[in-house]
Design a protein around this motif. Structure first.
Motif, PDB file in Angstrom:
ATOM      1  N   LEU A 210     155.564  65.884  54.941  1.00  0.00           N
ATOM      2  CA  LEU A 210     155.922  66.969  55.836  1.00  0.00           C
ATOM      3  C   LEU A 210     156.523  66.434  57.125  1.00  0.00           C
ATOM      4  O   LEU A 210     156.171  65.362  57.598  1.00  0.00           O
ATOM      5  CB  LEU A 210     154.672  67.804  56.177  1.00  0.00           C
ATOM      6  CG  LEU A 210     153.971  68.531  55.018  1.00  0.00           C
ATOM      7  CD1 LEU A 210     152.768  69.312  55.544  1.00  0.00           C
ATOM      8  CD2 LEU A 210     154.930  69.453  54.281  1.00  0.00           C
ATOM      9  N   SER A 211     157.337  67.249  57.689  1.00  0.00           N
ATOM     10  CA  SER A 211     157.916  66.896  58.996  1.00  0.00           C
ATOM     11  C   SER A 211     156.889  67.181  60.070  1.00  0.00           C
ATOM     12  O   SER A 211     155.878  67.861  59.843  1.00  0.00           O
ATOM     13  CB  SER A 211     159.184  67.723  59.246  1.00  0.00           C
ATOM     14  OG  SER A 211     158.847  69.106  59.336  1.00  0.00           O
ATOM     15  N   SER A 212     157.154  66.662  61.244  1.00  0.00           N
ATOM     16  CA  SER A 212     156.235  66.891  62.367  1.00  0.00           C
ATOM     17  C   SER A 212     156.123  68.379  62.670  1.00  0.00           C
ATOM     18  O   SER A 212     155.041  68.907  63.001  1.00  0.00           O
ATOM     19  CB  SER A 212     156.718  66.138  63.610  1.00  0.00           C
ATOM     20  OG  SER A 212     156.723  64.751  63.363  1.00  0.00           O
ATOM     21  N   LYS A 213     157.233  69.097  62.539  1.00  0.00           N
ATOM     22  CA  LYS A 213     157.224  70.541  62.797  1.00  0.00           C
ATOM     23  C   LYS A 213     156.346  71.264  61.787  1.00  0.00           C
ATOM     24  O   LYS A 213     155.578  72.159  62.145  1.00  0.00           O
ATOM     25  CB  LYS A 213     158.661  71.063  62.745  1.00  0.00           C
ATOM     26  CG  LYS A 213     158.765  72.538  63.055  1.00  0.00           C
ATOM     27  CD  LYS A 213     160.227  72.987  63.017  1.00  0.00           C
ATOM     28  CE  LYS A 213     160.319  74.474  63.315  1.00  0.00           C
ATOM     29  NZ  LYS A 213     161.734  74.940  63.266  1.00  0.00           N
ATOM     30  N   ASP A 214     156.467  70.837  60.528  1.00  0.00           N
ATOM     31  CA  ASP A 214     155.650  71.471  59.488  1.00  0.00           C
ATOM     32  C   ASP A 214     154.177  71.175  59.706  1.00  0.00           C
ATOM     33  O   ASP A 214     153.315  72.039  59.491  1.00  0.00           O
ATOM     34  CB  ASP A 214     156.077  70.976  58.112  1.00  0.00           C
ATOM     35  CG  ASP A 214     157.423  71.555  57.691  1.00  0.00           C
ATOM     36  OD1 ASP A 214     157.797  72.612  58.256  1.00  0.00           O
ATOM     37  OD2 ASP A 214     158.071  70.987  56.802  1.00  0.00           O
TER      38      ASP A 214
ATOM     39  N   HIS B 218     158.275  73.362  52.599  1.00  0.00           N
ATOM     40  CA  HIS B 218     158.883  72.556  51.545  1.00  0.00           C
ATOM     41  C   HIS B 218     158.872  71.096  52.001  1.00  0.00           C
ATOM     42  O   HIS B 218     159.248  70.783  53.117  1.00  0.00           O
ATOM     43  CB  HIS B 218     160.329  72.992  51.287  1.00  0.00           C
ATOM     44  CG  HIS B 218     160.425  74.443  50.885  1.00  0.00           C
ATOM     45  ND1 HIS B 218     160.106  74.899  49.637  1.00  0.00           N
ATOM     46  CD2 HIS B 218     160.814  75.524  51.607  1.00  0.00           C
ATOM     47  CE1 HIS B 218     160.301  76.204  49.595  1.00  0.00           C
ATOM     48  NE2 HIS B 218     160.738  76.609  50.786  1.00  0.00           N
ATOM     49  N   THR B 219     158.451  70.201  51.111  1.00  0.00           N
ATOM     50  CA  THR B 219     158.432  68.769  51.459  1.00  0.00           C
ATOM     51  C   THR B 219     159.840  68.225  51.419  1.00  0.00           C
ATOM     52  O   THR B 219     160.745  68.804  50.821  1.00  0.00           O
ATOM     53  CB  THR B 219     157.558  67.996  50.459  1.00  0.00           C
ATOM     54  OG1 THR B 219     158.134  68.109  49.174  1.00  0.00           O
ATOM     55  CG2 THR B 219     156.140  68.555  50.453  1.00  0.00           C
ATOM     56  N   SER B 220     160.005  67.076  52.061  1.00  0.00           N
ATOM     57  CA  SER B 220     161.342  66.480  52.136  1.00  0.00           C
ATOM     58  C   SER B 220     161.800  65.973  50.797  1.00  0.00           C
ATOM     59  O   SER B 220     162.965  65.757  50.577  1.00  0.00           O
ATOM     60  CB  SER B 220     161.334  65.330  53.164  1.00  0.00           C
ATOM     61  OG  SER B 220     160.364  64.360  52.774  1.00  0.00           O
ATOM     62  N   ARG B 221     160.898  65.758  49.875  1.00  0.00           N
ATOM     63  CA  ARG B 221     161.291  65.204  48.589  1.00  0.00           C
ATOM     64  C   ARG B 221     161.670  66.282  47.590  1.00  0.00           C
ATOM     65  O   ARG B 221     162.606  66.145  46.847  1.00  0.00           O
ATOM     66  CB  ARG B 221     160.165  64.372  47.995  1.00  0.00           C
ATOM     67  CG  ARG B 221     159.827  63.141  48.828  1.00  0.00           C
ATOM     68  CD  ARG B 221     158.776  62.320  48.132  1.00  0.00           C
ATOM     69  NE  ARG B 221     158.406  61.180  48.952  1.00  0.00           N
ATOM     70  CZ  ARG B 221     157.540  60.263  48.586  1.00  0.00           C
ATOM     71  NH1 ARG B 221     156.925  60.361  47.412  1.00  0.00           N
ATOM     72  NH2 ARG B 221     157.253  59.261  49.387  1.00  0.00           N
TER      73      ARG B 221
ATOM     74  N   GLY C  27     148.662  75.050  63.289  1.00  0.00           N
ATOM     75  CA  GLY C  27     148.618  76.399  63.852  1.00  0.00           C
ATOM     76  C   GLY C  27     147.984  77.388  62.887  1.00  0.00           C
ATOM     77  O   GLY C  27     147.254  78.299  63.297  1.00  0.00           O
ATOM     78  N   LYS C  28     148.292  77.213  61.584  1.00  0.00           N
ATOM     79  CA  LYS C  28     147.699  78.116  60.594  1.00  0.00           C
ATOM     80  C   LYS C  28     146.191  77.941  60.526  1.00  0.00           C
ATOM     81  O   LYS C  28     145.437  78.921  60.436  1.00  0.00           O
ATOM     82  CB  LYS C  28     148.334  77.879  59.225  1.00  0.00           C
ATOM     83  CG  LYS C  28     149.738  78.456  59.086  1.00  0.00           C
ATOM     84  CD  LYS C  28     150.287  78.226  57.697  1.00  0.00           C
ATOM     85  CE  LYS C  28     151.643  78.892  57.520  1.00  0.00           C
ATOM     86  NZ  LYS C  28     151.543  80.363  57.511  1.00  0.00           N
ATOM     87  N   PHE C  29     145.725  76.681  60.538  1.00  0.00           N
ATOM     88  CA  PHE C  29     144.281  76.456  60.540  1.00  0.00           C
ATOM     89  C   PHE C  29     143.641  77.075  61.782  1.00  0.00           C
ATOM     90  O   PHE C  29     142.578  77.717  61.705  1.00  0.00           O
ATOM     91  CB  PHE C  29     143.972  74.949  60.483  1.00  0.00           C
ATOM     92  CG  PHE C  29     143.841  74.410  59.086  1.00  0.00           C
ATOM     93  CD1 PHE C  29     142.777  74.802  58.276  1.00  0.00           C
ATOM     94  CD2 PHE C  29     144.776  73.504  58.574  1.00  0.00           C
ATOM     95  CE1 PHE C  29     142.651  74.292  56.995  1.00  0.00           C
ATOM     96  CE2 PHE C  29     144.637  73.000  57.289  1.00  0.00           C
ATOM     97  CZ  PHE C  29     143.581  73.393  56.488  1.00  0.00           C
TER      98      PHE C  29
END
Length: 650
Positions: A566-570, A532-535, A576-578
């Motif tokens: 996106l946050s740095s974690k996201d 989920h984006t921050s906005r 990681g998914k790629f």
């Protein structure tokens, strides 16, 4: 005047009295005449009685004398008739001793018939003085009959060849030889006389028991049997193949030539019999003449049946061929002669029962062999039992006619138990009520084929679950075998029978696809994001927002904008998914290329993989491909590159 009147009356009275007197006189004379007539009648009656008393005995004696005279005349006539054959005996004996060849058959037969007539008349007279003549006539008649039988035997043997080569007539499509017309006439005359004497003499009732019938049956049955013995031997020897494991091929056994020769021999023999014997004798004499040959046929078929039972999986087709050939032989002979149907059916019965039992045996063999596989190819390649089983079904189509009749007698599904295939009660002949007269043998055979395919795939599926364990290779294995089955159906005569029933393969193909594409699901899991984006808190972030899954490539997606939100974690999660996708996708591609797949299976699975993964990857790539700023460190494939990879999988 008064005196005149009185005188007139007196005259009239006198005249009347005179007439009365005349009448009385006549009446008296009539009475006297009547009495005289009565007296005469009385005397005549007395005289007639005396005549009757005298003439009665005389009339009886006269009748006796007439009977005696007639008897004497009859005796004289009988004596005269007795004297005639006795007088002509020497002439007849001379003809008899000459024999039918020298005397001439018509003259000889006429002489024998005259002797028989004379003998009958002398026996009827029962005179002691003629007993010696009767004995001599009996001797002559017996001699005449014996010489006729010998002449029949000699003529028939001279006309019957010691050996004959049936292949000469079969290969050149020539009719088998029959006796000549002039011999028909001579043999027929002799048979007619001897058979009549046999019947009149109280001989056995069966036509084939007359002396000339026995002679005919003995000579011609040996001729028929000797003409076919080599073909019977060849039928047994050709059953043994150089390669015992090879599937029997139509026409490679000698039974077809054997049956052709039998039909030719028997048809010609029936023509001979019809030209020599009377109509009521045709069937019995024909059956008896053919019997030794039929016994040899039965022995040959039993020997072939033993061979078939010992090599059921490869040589059951010989049983179907024999059923076809002998059934056609029976039909052809019945059409021509009306005979031998039951005899041929009895000879064929063991092979026909084996043919029926083979259907259940083959099905069970397929199931056992597939269930007994100790190892399966680790690359999912199809196993040999599949084309072998399909080849067996293809070969069955070559014998569809006899198999159809067997299928109808078994009934739809009757092959599912060995007991049903054996016919249940052994020698009990099925009644008409046990048959479905509307049954379609081809449809029942098609059902048998689908049962075989189902049993094969079910057994292979069970072995794959136990031996292969990995679901993708199990899917490849099943799909490969389904592909082989379908191809062998569509490229053979099975197509016309089984195309309406190919739904059974669709179900197995769907199952195989489900097993194989489970890997695709694992790979696809890396392409689902729950970021989920921050906005937005729920709908997407960045400038472009998150497209719904239904939009696909129709919406313009700004990867920069999405990543910016996106946050740095996201972002690290996306990287990681790629990375995980790249590894699992490459592994899937490598394994896909490493599997042994039939061409249509490779195309099917490649298409399914592309349909499942490519849309998800394109969506994921649209949203997040800028996560490594185009350096390719994490995003290994762009949309055109991954599409190219999929193309290499087909």
């Amino acid at each position: 005047m008064a005196v005149g009147v009185n005188n007139g009356r007196h005259a009239a009275d006198e005249e009347a009295r005179a007439e009365v007197d005349v009448l009385n006189s006549r009446l008296e004379k009539t009475t006297q005449l009547t009495k005289k007539i009565q007296a005469c009648l009385a005397r005549l009656d007395a005289t007639g009685k005396s005549v009757r008393d005298v003439a009665g005995p005389l009339n009886g004696e006269t009748k006796k004398l007439q009977v005696l005279g007639n008897n004497i005349d009859a005796v004289l006539a009988a004596i005269e008739r007795v004297r005639q054959p006795a007088d002509s005996k020497n002439d007849e004996e001379q003809i008899i001793r000459m024999g039918p060849d020298k005397a001439g058959l018509p003259n000889y037969l006429a002489s024998v018939k005259r002797l028989n007539k004379a003998l009958a008349e002398m026996k009827a007279s029962n005179l002691r003085s003629t007993q010696q003549t009767v004995a001599e006539l009996q001797r002559l008649v017996k001699l005449g009959n014996t010489q006729l039988e010998n002449a029949f035997d000699k003529l028939l043997r001279n006309e019957t060849p010691r050996s004959i080569e049936p292949l000469h007539f079969i290969t050149k499509d020539k009719p088998f030889p029959v006796l000549s017309q002039d011999k028909f006439a001579r043999l027929g005359l002799m048979n007619s006389y001897v058979a009549a004497v046999h019947r009149q003499g109280g001989g056995a009732g069966a036509p084939q028991e007359s002396p000339v019938a026995r002679i005919y049956i003995e000579i011609r049955s040996q001729y028929l049997a000797s003409g076919m013995i080599n073909l019977a031997t060849a039928s047994s020897s050709t059953a043994k193949k150089k390669n015992p494991d090879a599937i029997y091929r139509a026409g490679t056994n000698g039974i077809g030539t054997y049956a052709q020769a039998m039909e030719g021999f028997f048809s010609a023999e029936y023509e001979n019999i019809c030209n020599i014997f009377t109509r009521e004798d045709w069937g019995p004499v024909f059956e008896a003449t053919c019997q030794p040959s039929l016994v040899e046929l039965g022995r040959t078929l039993r020997e072939l049946n033993g061979h078939i039972k010992s090599h059921m999986t490869t040589d059951c087709f010989m049983a179907y061929e024999i059923v076809k050939i002998i059934s056609e032989l029976s039909s052809n002979l019945e059409r021509r002669t009306g005979e031998l149907k039951s005899s041929l059916a009895a000879s064929l019965k063991p092979v026909r029962e084996t043919a029926k039992f083979s259907l259940a045996e083959l099905l069970e063999d397929t199931r056992k062999r597939a269930s007994g596989l100790q190892a399966l190819p680790l690359d999912g390649a199809p196993v040999a039992i599949v084309p072998e089983t399909m080849q067996r079904l293809q070969t069955m189509v070559d014998f569809l006619r006899p198999i159809s009749s067997i299928m109808i007698s078994l009934g739809d599904g009757g092959w599912k138990s060995a007991a049903a295939s054996r016919g249940g009660a052994g020698d009990v002949v099925p009644s008409l009520a046990s048959f479905d007269i509307g049954a379609d043998g081809k449809e029942i055979f098609a059902h048998y084929c689908t049962d075989t395919v189902e049993a094969l795939l079910a057994a292979l599926d069970g072995r794959a679950r136990m031996l292969l364990q990995k679901r993708p290779v199990m899917g490849v294995f099943l799909a490969n075998n389904v592909a082989v089955i379908e191809r062998m159906i569509q490229t053979s005569e099975l197509a016309g029978l089984l195309e309406p029933r190919l739904g059974v393969l669709d179900a197995w193909r769907k199952k195989a696809t489900g097993l194989y594409t489970e890997t695709c699901k694992d790979v696809s899991m890396h392409l689902f994001d729950v970021i989920h984006t921050s906005r937005g808190g729920g709908g997407g972030g960045g400038g472009g927002g998150r497209p719904t899954s239904g939009q696909g490539g129709m919406a313009v997606v700004d990867s920069h904008a999405i990543l910016k939100g996106l946050s740095s974690k996201d972002k690290e999660n996306i990287k990681g998914k790629f990375t995980a996708f790249n590894a699992s996708f490459d592994d899937m591609v490598q394994r896909h290329k490493g599997y042994s797949m039939e061409r249509e299976v490779r195309q099917l699975f490649a298409k399914d993989m592309q349909n499942m993964i490519e849309p998800l990857y394109n969506r994921f790539w649209d949203r997040y491909h800028m996560v490594d700023k185009g350096k390719g460190k994490y995003v290994k494939y762009d949309k055109s590159a991954i599409a190219a990879i999929f193309l290499t999988l087909y």
